[in-house]
Write an enzyme that holds these catalytic residues in place. Structure first.
Site, short mmCIF file in Angstrom:
data_model
loop_
_atom_site.label_atom_id
_atom_site.label_comp_id
_atom_site.label_asym_id
_atom_site.label_seq_id
_atom_site.Cartn_x
_atom_site.Cartn_y
_atom_site.Cartn_z
N ASP A 6 0.87 -1.18 0.00
CA ASP A 6 0.00 0.00 0.00
C ASP A 6 0.90 1.23 0.00
OD1 ASP A 6 -1.93 1.60 2.69
OD2 ASP A 6 -1.70 2.12 0.56
N GLY A 8 1.29 5.07 -0.06
CA GLY A 8 0.56 6.32 0.18
C GLY A 8 1.41 7.53 -0.14
N THR A 10 2.64 9.57 2.04
CA THR A 10 3.70 9.76 3.04
C THR A 10 4.55 8.50 3.18
OG1 THR A 10 2.39 11.33 4.30
CG2 THR A 10 4.20 10.25 5.47
N THR A 11 3.90 7.36 3.33
CA THR A 11 4.66 6.13 3.60
C THR A 11 4.15 4.99 2.72
OG1 THR A 11 3.04 5.44 5.23
CG2 THR A 11 4.94 6.63 6.08
N ALA A 12 5.03 3.97 2.63
CA ALA A 12 4.58 2.72 2.01
C ALA A 12 4.41 1.71 3.14
CB ALA A 12 5.62 2.23 1.01
N LYS A 13 3.34 0.93 3.03
CA LYS A 13 3.11 -0.14 4.02
C LYS A 13 3.14 -1.45 3.27
CE LYS A 13 0.49 2.91 4.44
NZ LYS A 13 0.54 4.33 3.98
N ASP A 95 -6.75 3.26 -2.28
CA ASP A 95 -6.57 3.05 -0.85
C ASP A 95 -7.90 3.28 -0.13
OD1 ASP A 95 -6.38 5.77 -1.59
OD2 ASP A 95 -5.41 6.27 0.31
N ARG A 96 -8.68 4.20 -0.69
CA ARG A 96 -9.99 4.53 -0.10
C ARG A 96 -10.94 3.33 -0.25
NH1 ARG A 96 -12.10 9.89 -2.78
NH2 ARG A 96 -13.65 9.69 -1.12
#
Ligand code: ADP
Ligand code: PAZ
Ligand code: K
Length: 243
Positions: A6, A8, A10-13, A95-96
């Site tokens: 995922d 985003g 700001t960050t990747a998860k 992501d939503r």
């Protein structure tokens, strides 16, 4: 095992799922995804899904193209276990949708408001018939602090941690309270108005930023930091025979 990525603003998860169970969650840079090779060394990845809300850097693209397992790139053509009533599926941040799919999996047959507090704060509504109606996009926590600093002459860049009061007594507390109370009231306002319309409403809160709420709100909010990852895992399994 399933690999969930995922990415985003700001960050990747990244998460590894084994038969519906989270085995590990890794936070990484959304510009390099440098920890991906380590994850693939430790776990036997059978298939993967990638959801991104940014254009991927060459480094991230080559990391992902190097994956040995089949990869599902989540986009507007991907079959979903939830009906998508968003009028512009081609511009929707998936992501939503993944957060909605994750919430609907945990509470099928319920009207749900899903709040994702990350770079932006997003508000999604999915109904008891598993239809995603859309929702709203609002500036996230850090974005509000940065905007107050960037678009004014004298306001400092204030951190979210620090002296806090409901009405500020100096510049720092004025800004901190303005941002934190503003988000709290915004979220409470959405919950109150949606609950009025859908009395059986459930509320999920996810994302990297978490907030404290007054008790009566806390009692109806489900906090699940990994909601998007769980939703992406469900979408990956839903598309198993298409991989
Ligand atoms: N390790 C971290 N790196 C960056 N931001 C973090 C981290 N942990 C928590 N945060 C907070 O969470 C937000 C990022 O949350 P996340 O939901 O991952 O964002 P996105 O999905 O938009 O990239 C940031 O605004 C920051 O306040
Ligand atoms: C709203 C978002 C920026 C949220 O992303 P995030 O805060 O998770 O980084 C992302 O979902 C997005 O780029 N959406 C595209 C526009 C839309 O969803 O209509
Ligand atoms: K997010």
């Amino acid at each position: 095992m399933n690999l969930i990525v995922d990415i985003g603003n700001t960050t990747a998860k990244m998460a590894v799922f084994d038969d519906g169970r989270i085995v590990e969650v890794v936070y990484d840079s959304n510009r390099t995804l440098g920890r991906l090779p380590e994850v693939c060394r430790v776990y036997t990845i059978e298939k993967a899904i990638v959801a991104t809300v940014i254009d991927l850097s060459r480094e991230v693209l080559s990391q992902l193209e190097g994956l040995a397992a089949p990869v599902l790139w989540l986009n507007q053509n991907t079959p979903l276990p939830v009906e998508n009533l968003y009028e512009t599926p081609q511009t929707l941040g998936y992501d939503r949708m993944a957060a909605v799919v994750g919430a609907n999996e945990q509470f099928p047959g319920r009207d749900i408001l899903v709040i994702d507090a990350g770079t932006c704060i997003t508000y999604e509504f999915v109904d008891a018939a598993a239809r995603y109606h859309g929702g709203n996009i609002s500036p996230g926590l850090q974005m509000r602090f940065k905007a107050l600093h960037q678009f004014t002459g004298r306001l400092p860049l204030v951190a979210s941690e620090g002296r806090m009061m409901s009405m500020g007594k100096d510049t720092d507390t004025a800004i901190r309270a303005g941002v934190l109370k503003g988000i709290q009231y915004e979220i409470s306002g959405y919950v109150t108005s949606m609950k009025h319309k859908y009395p059986e409403l459930l509320v999920f809160l996810t994302g990297g930023d978490d907030f404290s709420f007054d008790t009566n709100l806390k009692s109806i909010i489900f906090a699940d930091r990994f909601l998007v990852l769980k939703g992406l895992n469900r979408i990956l399994n839903y598309n198993n025979d298409r991989l």
